[in-house]
Motif scaffolding. Structure first.
Motif, PDB file in Angstrom:
ATOM      1  N   LYS A 145       0.901  -1.349   0.044  1.00  0.00           N
ATOM      2  CA  LYS A 145       0.038   0.045  -0.023  1.00  0.00           C
ATOM      3  C   LYS A 145       0.842   1.349   0.042  1.00  0.00           C
ATOM      4  O   LYS A 145       2.004   1.236   0.276  1.00  0.00           O
TER       5      LYS A 145
ATOM      6  N   ASN B 292       1.777   4.602   1.702  1.00  0.00           N
ATOM      7  CA  ASN B 292       1.610   5.278   2.987  1.00  0.00           C
ATOM      8  C   ASN B 292       1.419   6.761   2.854  1.00  0.00           C
ATOM      9  O   ASN B 292       1.898   7.610   1.918  1.00  0.00           O
ATOM     10  N   TYR B 293       0.507   7.177   3.782  1.00  0.00           N
ATOM     11  CA  TYR B 293       0.088   8.494   3.940  1.00  0.00           C
ATOM     12  C   TYR B 293       0.513   8.886   5.475  1.00  0.00           C
ATOM     13  O   TYR B 293      -0.271   8.488   6.316  1.00  0.00           O
ATOM     14  N   ILE B 294       1.765   9.536   5.562  1.00  0.00           N
ATOM     15  CA  ILE B 294       2.263   9.742   6.856  1.00  0.00           C
ATOM     16  C   ILE B 294       1.447  11.286   7.660  1.00  0.00           C
ATOM     17  O   ILE B 294       1.604  12.080   7.091  1.00  0.00           O
TER      18      ILE B 294
ATOM     19  N   GLN C 258       2.861   5.819  12.508  1.00  0.00           N
ATOM     20  CA  GLN C 258       2.855   5.131  11.337  1.00  0.00           C
ATOM     21  C   GLN C 258       4.153   4.667  10.698  1.00  0.00           C
ATOM     22  O   GLN C 258       4.382   3.771  10.057  1.00  0.00           O
TER      23      GLN C 258
ATOM     24  N   HIS D  38       4.720   0.546  11.089  1.00  0.00           N
ATOM     25  CA  HIS D  38       4.309  -0.186  10.332  1.00  0.00           C
ATOM     26  C   HIS D  38       4.335   0.620   8.797  1.00  0.00           C
ATOM     27  O   HIS D  38       3.209   0.959   8.217  1.00  0.00           O
ATOM     28  N   LEU D  39       5.403   0.404   8.257  1.00  0.00           N
ATOM     29  CA  LEU D  39       5.630   1.016   6.788  1.00  0.00           C
ATOM     30  C   LEU D  39       5.304   0.191   5.616  1.00  0.00           C
ATOM     31  O   LEU D  39       5.940  -0.883   5.598  1.00  0.00           O
ATOM     32  N   ASN D  40       4.498   0.448   4.884  1.00  0.00           N
ATOM     33  CA  ASN D  40       4.204  -0.510   3.701  1.00  0.00           C
ATOM     34  C   ASN D  40       4.963  -0.169   2.467  1.00  0.00           C
ATOM     35  O   ASN D  40       5.659   0.670   2.340  1.00  0.00           O
ATOM     36  N   ARG D  41       5.299  -1.214   1.821  1.00  0.00           N
ATOM     37  CA  ARG D  41       6.138  -1.396   0.616  1.00  0.00           C
ATOM     38  C   ARG D  41       5.636  -2.035  -0.296  1.00  0.00           C
ATOM     39  O   ARG D  41       4.851  -3.182  -0.269  1.00  0.00           O
TER      40      ARG D  41
END
Length: 308
Positions: A269, A271-273, A278, A281-284
């Motif tokens: 997904k 990421n919208y920081i 957040q 749990h950083l999406n990649r």
């Protein structure tokens, strides 16, 4: 007599009509006031949502593993040097600026500005192919990258002459050399938990394992990698990367307890920081052979528009 009655009733009818009209007017005014009051919170909430959207930082993170020139060996986790260069060209041509995790942490903790279109490049496992192919290309562009290293393999390939680009990992000497460029930020990918072993998948807690036993096992392994990084690179990494992307709710408190400030997952997904939480749990997005970064991001953004 009839005319007299009519003359008496006429004033009464007029009085009643005026009274009824007054009641109606008052009721309408009250209703309009109520509607106006009810509408105000909705308008305020809408403005608040807009402000929140504007404050979010859109941050795509792309995940690479292995780079080889042999076409027959390209797969879900292995791409060619040309494919990697194409991705970097796409970033450059579309105004993306690769940032480090240190940049992101400084933005959240200290308010230091980020570039207009930030993106994060990450490589997992620490293959020697990164040193051979990716690192020279990154130096050409001056792009920052996060390299998550498995400690056991860095040890092994620092002590053997058996190096082959297909399977070997970077040595500590190579890692130190790349780190000194200022482009490479090292992440902890565990010392020796990047495997399926004795009922454990990556660094996940075993089904029958107690919380205390799991705490001891994870902190020992991850701590060993921290010490190795300090010994060979002079740092204690602030980034933890889950092996195989296997997230475990029991792991996060331990990871945070050990001083890590950011955690990388494999959930695909954008990421919208907005806040510090957040970073846990950083999406990649995994970048497989045959699917360019442009295709990945276009699909992700198209899917998000449909769900809104």
């Amino acid at each position: 007599m009839k005319h007299l009655l009519d003359r008496c009733m006429l004033p009464l009818i007029l009085i009643l009509s005026v009274a009824l009209l007054s009641v109606c007017i008052y009721g309408m005014q009250t209703a309009f006031k109520t509607m106006a009051v009810d509408a105000e919170p909705e308008s305020a909430a809408s403005e608040e949502e807009k402000a929140e959207q504007q404050n979010k930082i859109e941050l795509p993170i792309v995940m690479y593993h292995h780079i080889l020139k042999e076409q027959s060996r390209l797969n879900k986790y292995t791409i060619s040097p040309d494919e990697f260069r194409q991705d970097l060209n796409y970033m450059k041509d579309n105004g993306y600026t690769p940032i480090s995790m240190a940049d992101l942490i400084a933005y959240i903790n200290e308010g230091k500005p980020l570039p207009e279109r930030p993106i994060m490049i990450t490589f997992d496992d620490g293959y020697e192919s990164f040193h051979e192919y990716a690192y020279p290309i990154l130096k050409e562009y001056g792009y920052k990258v996060i390299l998550s290293v498995i400690g056991k393999y860095a040890d092994e390939y620092s002590e053997t002459d058996d190096h082959h680009i297909r399977y070997s990992h970077s040595s500590w000497e190579q890692l130190k050399d790349m780190q000194s460029s200022g482009l490479i930020e090292i992440g902890n990918h565990t010392y020796n938990m990047h495997m399926y072993n004795d009922g454990r998948h990556g660094c996940k807690k075993k089904k029958s394992e107690s919380v205390a036993a799991y705490h001891k096992a994870l902190s020992k392994d991850v701590g060993q990698m921290q010490e190795k990084c300090n010994e060979h690179l002079g740092i204690y990494p602030k980034i933890f990367t889950y092996p195989f992307g296997q997230i475990c709710e029991d792991a996060l408190p331990i990871i945070k307890e050990m001083g890590f400030e950011a955690v990388l997952t494999c959930q695909e997904k954008i990421n919208y920081i907005t806040d510090k939480n957040q970073l846990e749990h950083l999406n990649r997005f995994n970048r497989p052979h045959g699917t360019s970064l442009q295709m990945i991001l276009n699909k992700a953004k198209s899917g998000q528009k449909k769900t809104k």
